[in-house]
Design a protein around this motif. Sequence first.
Motif, PDB file in Angstrom:
ATOM      1  N   LYS A   1       0.842  -1.218   0.000  1.00 36.66           N
ATOM      2  CA  LYS A   1       0.000   0.000   0.000  1.00 36.66           C
ATOM      3  C   LYS A   1       0.868   1.255   0.000  1.00 36.66           C
ATOM      4  O   LYS A   1       0.579   2.235  -0.734  1.00 36.66           O
ATOM      5  CB  LYS A   1      -0.896  -0.041   1.245  1.00 36.66           C
ATOM      6  CG  LYS A   1      -1.782   1.192   1.390  1.00 36.66           C
ATOM      7  CD  LYS A   1      -2.803   1.282   0.278  1.00 36.66           C
ATOM      8  CE  LYS A   1      -3.749   2.484   0.460  1.00 36.66           C
ATOM      9  NZ  LYS A   1      -4.738   2.615  -0.633  1.00 36.66           N
ATOM     10  N   THR A   2       1.900   1.273   0.790  1.00 35.79           N
ATOM     11  CA  THR A   2       2.794   2.443   0.862  1.00 35.79           C
ATOM     12  C   THR A   2       3.450   2.686  -0.485  1.00 35.79           C
ATOM     13  O   THR A   2       3.532   3.841  -0.972  1.00 35.79           O
ATOM     14  CB  THR A   2       3.862   2.209   1.933  1.00 35.79           C
ATOM     15  OG1 THR A   2       3.220   1.985   3.187  1.00 35.79           O
ATOM     16  CG2 THR A   2       4.792   3.401   2.033  1.00 35.79           C
ATOM     17  N   ALA A   3       3.930   1.615  -1.116  1.00 36.47           N
ATOM     18  CA  ALA A   3       4.612   1.769  -2.413  1.00 36.47           C
ATOM     19  C   ALA A   3       3.651   2.255  -3.473  1.00 36.47           C
ATOM     20  O   ALA A   3       3.969   3.148  -4.289  1.00 36.47           O
ATOM     21  CB  ALA A   3       5.239   0.419  -2.811  1.00 36.47           C
ATOM     22  N   SER A   4       2.444   1.682  -3.495  1.00 30.37           N
ATOM     23  CA  SER A   4       1.474   2.099  -4.529  1.00 30.37           C
ATOM     24  C   SER A   4       1.030   3.547  -4.300  1.00 30.37           C
ATOM     25  O   SER A   4       0.854   4.316  -5.270  1.00 30.37           O
ATOM     26  CB  SER A   4       0.267   1.161  -4.508  1.00 30.37           C
ATOM     27  OG  SER A   4      -0.409   1.251  -3.255  1.00 30.37           O
TER      28      SER A   4
ATOM     29  N   LEU B   1      12.623   3.627  -7.802  1.00 30.78           N
ATOM     30  CA  LEU B   1      11.605   2.749  -8.375  1.00 30.78           C
ATOM     31  C   LEU B   1      12.021   1.283  -8.282  1.00 30.78           C
ATOM     32  O   LEU B   1      11.200   0.408  -7.974  1.00 30.78           O
ATOM     33  CB  LEU B   1      11.351   3.156  -9.831  1.00 30.78           C
ATOM     34  CG  LEU B   1      10.214   2.407 -10.529  1.00 30.78           C
ATOM     35  CD1 LEU B   1       8.883   2.640  -9.821  1.00 30.78           C
ATOM     36  CD2 LEU B   1      10.122   2.859 -11.995  1.00 30.78           C
ATOM     37  N   ASN B   2      13.297   1.031  -8.507  1.00 31.78           N
ATOM     38  CA  ASN B   2      13.801  -0.353  -8.435  1.00 31.78           C
ATOM     39  C   ASN B   2      13.704  -0.887  -7.014  1.00 31.78           C
ATOM     40  O   ASN B   2      13.298  -2.038  -6.778  1.00 31.78           O
ATOM     41  CB  ASN B   2      15.246  -0.395  -8.924  1.00 31.78           C
ATOM     42  CG  ASN B   2      15.821  -1.796  -8.866  1.00 31.78           C
ATOM     43  OD1 ASN B   2      15.346  -2.678  -9.560  1.00 31.78           O
ATOM     44  ND2 ASN B   2      16.840  -1.985  -8.041  1.00 31.78           N
ATOM     45  N   THR B   3      14.078  -0.021  -6.023  1.00 32.70           N
ATOM     46  CA  THR B   3      14.011  -0.455  -4.638  1.00 32.70           C
ATOM     47  C   THR B   3      12.577  -0.752  -4.232  1.00 32.70           C
ATOM     48  O   THR B   3      12.291  -1.780  -3.568  1.00 32.70           O
ATOM     49  CB  THR B   3      14.573   0.627  -3.713  1.00 32.70           C
ATOM     50  OG1 THR B   3      15.947   0.874  -4.078  1.00 32.70           O
ATOM     51  CG2 THR B   3      14.507   0.206  -2.258  1.00 32.70           C
ATOM     52  N   MET B   4      11.627   0.115  -4.614  1.00 28.13           N
ATOM     53  CA  MET B   4      10.239  -0.088  -4.260  1.00 28.13           C
ATOM     54  C   MET B   4       9.675  -1.342  -4.930  1.00 28.13           C
ATOM     55  O   MET B   4       8.937  -2.120  -4.313  1.00 28.13           O
ATOM     56  CB  MET B   4       9.419   1.156  -4.657  1.00 28.13           C
ATOM     57  CG  MET B   4       9.788   2.411  -3.851  1.00 28.13           C
ATOM     58  SD  MET B   4       8.785   3.841  -4.322  1.00 28.13           S
ATOM     59  CE  MET B   4       7.192   3.310  -3.745  1.00 28.13           C
ATOM     60  N   ALA B   5      10.029  -1.562  -6.187  1.00 27.83           N
ATOM     61  CA  ALA B   5       9.537  -2.758  -6.902  1.00 27.83           C
ATOM     62  C   ALA B   5      10.086  -4.042  -6.264  1.00 27.83           C
ATOM     63  O   ALA B   5       9.375  -5.047  -6.143  1.00 27.83           O
ATOM     64  CB  ALA B   5       9.958  -2.694  -8.377  1.00 27.83           C
ATOM     65  N   THR B   6      11.327  -3.995  -5.850  1.00 24.27           N
ATOM     66  CA  THR B   6      11.935  -5.178  -5.203  1.00 24.27           C
ATOM     67  C   THR B   6      11.231  -5.499  -3.898  1.00 24.27           C
ATOM     68  O   THR B   6      10.926  -6.661  -3.580  1.00 24.27           O
ATOM     69  CB  THR B   6      13.425  -4.943  -4.951  1.00 24.27           C
ATOM     70  OG1 THR B   6      14.085  -4.679  -6.193  1.00 24.27           O
ATOM     71  CG2 THR B   6      14.067  -6.155  -4.291  1.00 24.27           C
TER      72      THR B   6
END
Length: 773
Positions: free
Chosen positions: A545-548, A566-571
């Motif tokens: 939820k936080t990332a989205s 973006l890469n860190t959040m996707a991981t």
Amino acid sequence: MSSSFRFLRASLAVRILVITGITLFVCLGLHAWLSIRYQHSHAARELVAGADRLGQTILLGTRYAMMGNARHELDQIISDVAKQPDIVSIRIYNKAGEIKFSNHPEEIDTRTDIRDTACHACHVTDTPKTSLTVEERIRMFDDGQGLPRLGSLMPIMNEKGCAEDVCHAHEPGKMVLGALDVVLRADSAEQDILVFQNRILMLTAGVFLGASTLIVMLLRRFITHPVAKLIESARRIGRGEKVDFEHFEGVGEIGELASALSRMQKEVADKHAALERQRKEYQHLFEQVPCSITVQDRDYKLLQYNREFADRFNPASGIHCYEAYKGRTDKCPNCPVEKTFATGLAHCSEESRVNPDGTRAYWLVHTSPVLDEAGNVVAAMEMSLDISARRSVEERLRMSEQKYHAIFDNIPNSVFVLDAQTLEIIDCNTTAELVYGVERVRVRGESFLSFFSSEEQDRYASQLRAFTVLNRARNFRKDGSPFYVDIMLSPAEYHERQILLVTTNDITERLETERKLIQAGKMATLGEMATGVAHELNQPLTVIKTASSFIMRKLRRQEEIAPEVLNTMATEVDAHVDRASQIINHMREFGRQSDLTLELVNINTVLRASFEFFFRQLSSREIEVVWRLDEHVPLILAMPNRLEQVFMNLLLNARDAIEERSAATPEAPRRITLTTLNKGREVEVIIEDTGTGIPKSLQNKIFEPFFTTKKVGKGTGLGLSISYGLVRDFGGSIHAENASGSGARFTLRFPSSSGATASGGQQDVDGSGISGS
């Protein structure tokens, strides 16, 4: 007369005397013959030697007269010498065979044939001999009046004096000038020989008679009389009389024979005593033998019988066997005694009769022939053994067999009788026919392993021989449909054959009920885990939820997101999605119904998987988990899904007990200790907590279904009961007790199934994570 000759032929003394006499006669006769022959030969040699010496003496005495041609001197010498009493004649022959000198004047100048007796020695060949041996010069002849004469012919050789002297010179080529012939009387020598011969024969006869007399005396003294005494002693021994050999005179073989007879007398006495003892013993045995014995003649009359027969049948004197045994008036049909008389062989049969009290008696009959010296059957022995008690037992046994066979056929469980070695089916009951869909006649001889799947036959072949109980085994009916049974085995012996009694109980419906109950227990466990699972899923959802939200906010503002952010959040999102998916899959796997197939599992792996459900719950409640796992424990046979349910139930109980104690005593320790140990043939799991413990009054009830100490709505009472059943299904055991100090300790033991172990060593891990994760 013939009897006398037979006595002589049979007499030892006569035979010894005859043999000794013949031997002595032959030896003395041979000695006399050799002595006479030697004397005759010796006298002949002496006579020949004397004649030869006389001829040589006369020839030497006349040599000088002949050399001087002194004829008157030669006549005188011949006449003087011829006066000797043993000399018959002395002649001198010239070369032509004329007698020139002789003690008989009328013979002078007479001519004799050169082939006659006197000249034959030299003129035996065409060319006259010039020299003669002694044997050739001597001749024996008869003077015509039956008187023996001995002639000695000496050749007169031409010497040098005769050949060279001018007075009467002979030609040198002549070797022999003439011969000197001396004839002697031989009758005196023969008379001496005859006298010697007669003396030798008389001496031989005297020696023979004297020796024979001495032999006879010695035979009578040392052989005849002692042997006669020994013969009489032997006869007395034969009559049973006692003979004293202590003063018996005898040496050598006679003495040894007397000693042998003495020993024989003692041995005969001992044998007689032994035979008497045996006779009494056999008579006693005959009387005391525990069966009826009779001896019967060819008319079936009783000749002899023992006490058992007398006590049992009380026979009258001279009674027939069929009268005594059965009270009949005629011979029994199919009589074994009659067969023995007919064949001369032993026979047997079983006979019976009705006793006076109405009961029936049975006995076994054995007959054997009694033979005379010629081998003819003269009687028969009949032995009867009472088997009435045995027949009664056999009848009861037959009825018992019928009863137990009826029980065997009507037992509600399937029962098989197997060969202990081959596991072939010997028999089965009616229930087995119905349950397995087989026919008893056709299934006999088949292997019991044919009811198992081909993959499991080898494993169950060893287990059927090693264990007494096999739970939840899968069998197949004749039509191929599977079903589950509990198998109970019991070794036994049947008709001297090692067997296995196998009882199978169809538990298919019970397992289905248990499966539903276990599934209900899982659902209850999942309900207990709901809070913890929600917490486990809340963290990944929060991260997502936080990332989205961050990405949507950037998009609305049309702001650019740095690639590394973006890469860190996707991981992070991907990792938490995997974690949520893992939790959901684990719950779905735990909640599904598992099959009933056992497999090799590592108990450490199952224990770690069970702990994953409660990791967050235990951490949030500040409950410490201490791991003491032996990473080299052997594998066990179990169902991982159901074993995990056992560990979850125990962890839930430990969590609740710790919470309950902490509510009353906040400073109490909050710790769960998980231990696995390799005990050789067993694997041990210990789950120990620091909760409230188990009251001693309730320790025997906690595994009962629906029993719980929790408040209403807090527990179903099925967790420990289900866990207990599952552990037993895996061949293990579970035991509950209070730990030292406080808290409960559950000890689970499982039989190890292989030498395979997990890798790694024993570790002690706190509640912050799973050992090895």
